[in-house]
Design an enzyme around this catalytic site. Structure first.
Site, PDB file in Angstrom:
ATOM      1  CG  HIS A 174      -1.848   1.095   1.391  1.00  0.00           C
ATOM      2  ND1 HIS A 174      -3.189   0.992   1.146  1.00  0.00           N
ATOM      3  CD2 HIS A 174      -1.644   2.386   1.760  1.00  0.00           C
ATOM      4  CE1 HIS A 174      -3.777   2.168   1.362  1.00  0.00           C
ATOM      5  NE2 HIS A 174      -2.847   3.036   1.735  1.00  0.00           N
ATOM      6  CD  GLU A 175       1.516   3.553   3.700  1.00  0.00           C
ATOM      7  OE1 GLU A 175       1.672   4.616   3.057  1.00  0.00           O
ATOM      8  OE2 GLU A 175       0.500   3.317   4.380  1.00  0.00           O
ATOM      9  CG  HIS A 201       0.253   6.268  -0.714  1.00  0.00           C
ATOM     10  ND1 HIS A 201      -0.763   6.960  -1.317  1.00  0.00           N
ATOM     11  CD2 HIS A 201      -0.316   5.612   0.336  1.00  0.00           C
ATOM     12  CE1 HIS A 201      -1.910   6.738  -0.666  1.00  0.00           C
ATOM     13  NE2 HIS A 201      -1.672   5.904   0.340  1.00  0.00           N
ATOM     14  CD  GLU A 212      -5.909   5.593   0.355  1.00  0.00           C
ATOM     15  OE1 GLU A 212      -5.098   6.537   0.524  1.00  0.00           O
ATOM     16  OE2 GLU A 212      -5.912   4.570   1.064  1.00  0.00           O
TER      17      GLU A 212
END
Lengths: 526, 526
Positions: free
Chosen positions: A287-288, A291, A317
């Site tokens: 997830h990170e 980003h 997101e």
């Protein structure tokens, strides 16, 4: 557009001054990012008091130097020199030339950011900053003690101040537009309401079908720990390097809550938290990474400008959710991850195959806690919060009634009984820092991720085979070329249209979920 | 003095504005410190380009906002309200009241810092910044290649720019005063020359006596490695916690060269470098601890003011050298360290007793490299550099002749033949960033350390017993109360007089060395 500004003698000088000031502001923003990162990962605990002063000083300087009269003068003298054209011109057929179009976009974005900053009186900003800081402390105490009443005074204050903030933008269609616009430039409440209705209507039969399958004993079971933390640390680092994390221009550290910070295009920092009872850190790491990858692939020509950032919270997101879910929780992702899990936890994954892993990381369950929710029910948590926020700012709900409203809505939307406020209205930090308007972006991000994913698969029919084989370059490059490189050059809506040729739509997300869960749960879509 | 400023209605407002601006500048300085620390310890390598921009922006803002016209106005309106009194009043018998005297000192120091900043044209500052940056790159390459000629173009430029910098201060007694004052406010070249002459004359017979003892086989041998790095890491952390390093308000990390950075009173960061062939990291750790302890014990009332810093480079260096040498390399220090060394390196220290350890960490040897020099010969390395710097700025030496001058001086002062420029004129980084005027502070620091040490022992006759027993509180508190808490409240000379009732003097340092080496080498002082 090329040279539209730089060629106009008279406008060249104010543009040059504007560029310098914006570079300064970009540097100060990056420094704020670093200070925040340091606070969560490195700072000795006693440093917190001084850190608050340092951040307050930087934020005050940022505000002063953006709203200064000379900036208004430079912007005015750059006026009519094309910037509005970016809004008006149709999406060109060819690739836009980022450096050539940059200055027009720069003027547009700087004017927008400055106008918004000027709308809100300094005194209200100061009150908000103070209320946010007190709010977070009060919330942390209240959540620990399951004491909603203890948080109410701060919540009332934050809602009242946010109502005053909204009143600074009397020209909005809906009061909520004013806060939504801070995260989703140009998006309207009506649009969110409509796409969320589409989403809710589409999710209901899917969830019902999955529950029937569960009742029939066809639903998968979760993986259970313990997964030793040191092995997880090595695994997450290896997996991230595999997907494209570059240690020469990134860091991976540990913090209480995972997050990502961009200090510079080539200085991306992400964090993880390792708990032995689940593989949460693995998916949070992906997830990170999503980003960080977005910010790292913005065109270099945009560096040190306000264009060098994600175009909106939901698009940001979408990138994290795409890597976490569309990649990490896909069948291809399971093929990539399984041998690495076997290496990391010898013996632990011998009895499971790719298909088993794929099923195990896609368990669907109605639950209390948003951050632990699966891909399917997640949106319901968001819709609940969005509706409560709408009512707060439409004036039909008061903070005092929020806990009860939460319970009711959790029962009707999620089908769960909220046993205490710590697992209800107090579960998220967002309201404690006045982050009203943020929640919708999570669900919007999931939808955008599915739209991008469908498009990327169309362009690369072998995308999943490549992922299963550990080759993530096609996906990284597709995202970079279609989306990442433009930063804030265009509006979020333009950016999306440019990337996928379509507007925000819940259908691709619903299709994605139906496909996945038909596969996993043996469903048939009626 | 109390309320001298705040009581004067008219002056109160400009003072308040001045305080706010100085707090902002203190925050920006702290942030620069953090950015520098991060760059050396945490930053991914590719982040360096953006970091240079971020630091340049902060430094430009610092300069602009200190030299801004309104600051001059506030200072003028605070004028005559007492600040000059700090200079003129005799050292009071009792303890000064830091908060009460603060504002007067604030005005004095702010005026000094601002006047210096205004003296140097912005264009020259920019040229210097550029030359420093290029100089460090050129120097690193030149040192690696042992190519003094390759560094000469940058060195010529740096010397030329520093001569122009000096010319901005036409009122100095000696041209070198202008650069010396950047590190030692108010100190004169003549004073350094005189105390260095005293030092050199005093060291000559001591070094001769030690060499006779070496010839007679009475001199100790160095400890030889390997000392495994992981064991050193634990040892250094334990030893530092023992002497007073607080993990809740400090960090210990690793970097290419050890250093200390103050991010806030309660956020001190030091670094170490672990090499297996020596215990250098242990003594370097104590050295950096000394720097950090100074900054951490400054009175809280001085926080977020320009007074919240060490009073001069030499006084700062006195703190690091005191902990490294007077504590770490003393007999009492050996008693404290030996059991910890035995724990860290099982079996390695069984055959050595406290006295053996004490001797082994105090080997004296003429050498080529300053940073490896012992306490006795160290000053000769400094005097060599100081004299070459004097000649450069008096105009009797040109950069082209520096390598040869170095060789000659090394032969006559240190008695060593310089085999190559990498171990000669190119060994230190200082000149490559234009740090002329800095070297003397190292030797001055050693002298001040000995003066403080003598005084502390007089006040605490059992100081060494306490140290041997691992109780460092009396020393920390003595330093805190006598020196640290005042920060930049007084001039360096006043600060020293206040701490020890005396002026800078080489004699206590020479006495300290004679005592120690009489003990170790069985010398007799004639």
């Amino acid at each position: 557009m090329e040279g539209a500004l730089s060629g106009q003698g008279a406008a060249a000088e104010p543009l040059e001054r504007l560029r310098e000031r914006l570079a300064e502001l970009a540097d100060l923003e990056a420094v704020c990012g670093l200070l925040g990162w340091d606070q969560e990962t490195m700072m000795p605990p006693a440093g917190v008091r001084a850190r608050a002063d340092q951040l307050a000083t930087l934020e005050r300087l940022l505000h002063e130097r953006l709203t200064a009269a000379e900036v208004g003068d430079w912007l005015e003298r750059c006026n009519g020199a094309g910037p509005a054209g970016v809004e008006e011109q149709p999406t060109p057929a060819g690739e836009p030339d980022v450096p050539a179009d940059r200055d027009a976009a720069l003027v547009r974005v700087a004017r927008r950011d400055r106008d918004k900053a000027l709308r809100v009186p300094v005194s209200l900003r100061a009150e908000l900053a103070r209320a946010r800081s007190l709010g977070q402390h009060a919330w942390a105490r209240a959540r620990a003690a399951d004491d909603f009443a203890g948080f109410l005074p701060q919540l009332r204050e934050l809602v009242a101040l946010t109502r005053r903030y909204i009143a600074c933008f009397p020209d909005v269609e809906h009061p909520y537009d004013a806060v939504l616009d801070d995260y989703e430039p140009g998006m309207r409440t009506e649009q969110v309401r409509s796409v969320f209705a589409q989403l809710r209507d589409g999710l209901a039969p899917l969830i019902a079908a999955i529950e029937r399958s569960r009742a029939e004993g066809l639903a998968p079971e979760r993986l259970s720990g313990p997964f030793p933390a040191d092995a997880q640390r090595r695994l997450v680092r290896d997996v991230l390097i595999g997907v494209g994390f570059h240690p020469s221009r990134s860091r991976l550290d540990e913090s209480q809550h995972p997050f990502s910070t961009t200090v510079a295009l080539e200085d991306q920092r992400i964090t993880a938290r390792f708990t032995e009872d689940s593989l949460e850190a693995l998916f949070a790491g992906l997830h990170e990474f999503g980003h960080a990858l977005y910010d790292s692939q913005i065109d270099r020509a945009l560096e040190r400008t306000p264009l060098c950032a994600g175009v909106s919270s939901s698009v940001h997101e979408s990138q994290s959710r795409l890597w976490e879910n569309m990649v990490g929780r896909s069948r291809a992702g399971a093929a990539y991850l399984l041998p690495r899990l076997r290496d990391a936890f010898p013996g632990r994954f011998d009895d499971i195959d790719e298909s088993g892993l794929y099923r195990a990381v896609n368990v669907v369950e109605r639950s209390l806690i948003r951050v632990q929710a699966d891909e399917v029910t997640y949106a319901l948590h968001i819709i609940l919060r969005f509706e409560l926020e709408l009512e707060l700012f439409e004036g039909s709900l008061e903070p005092d009634d929020l806990a009860d409203a939460w319970r009711e809505r959790a029962r009707s939307y999620l089908g769960v009984e909220v046993p205490d406020d710590a697992r209800g209205v107090l579960q998220d930090i967002h309201w404690s820092f006045g982050g009203f308007g943020y929640f919708p972006t999570y669900a919007l991000g999931n939808m955008i991720a599915a739209q991008l994913w469908a498009c990327a698969r169309e362009d690369h029919p072998d995308l999943e085979e490549r992922i299963a084989a550990g080759d993530f370059a096609p996906l990284r490059e597709w995202l970079g070329g279609r989306l990442h490189r433009y930063g804030r050059m265009f509006t979020p809506a333009q950016t999306l249209r440019r990337a996928i040729g379509a507007d925000l739509d819940a259908k691709p997300f619903l299709d994605y979920l139906w496909d996945k869960h038909s596969d996993i749960h043996g469903l048939r879509r009626d």
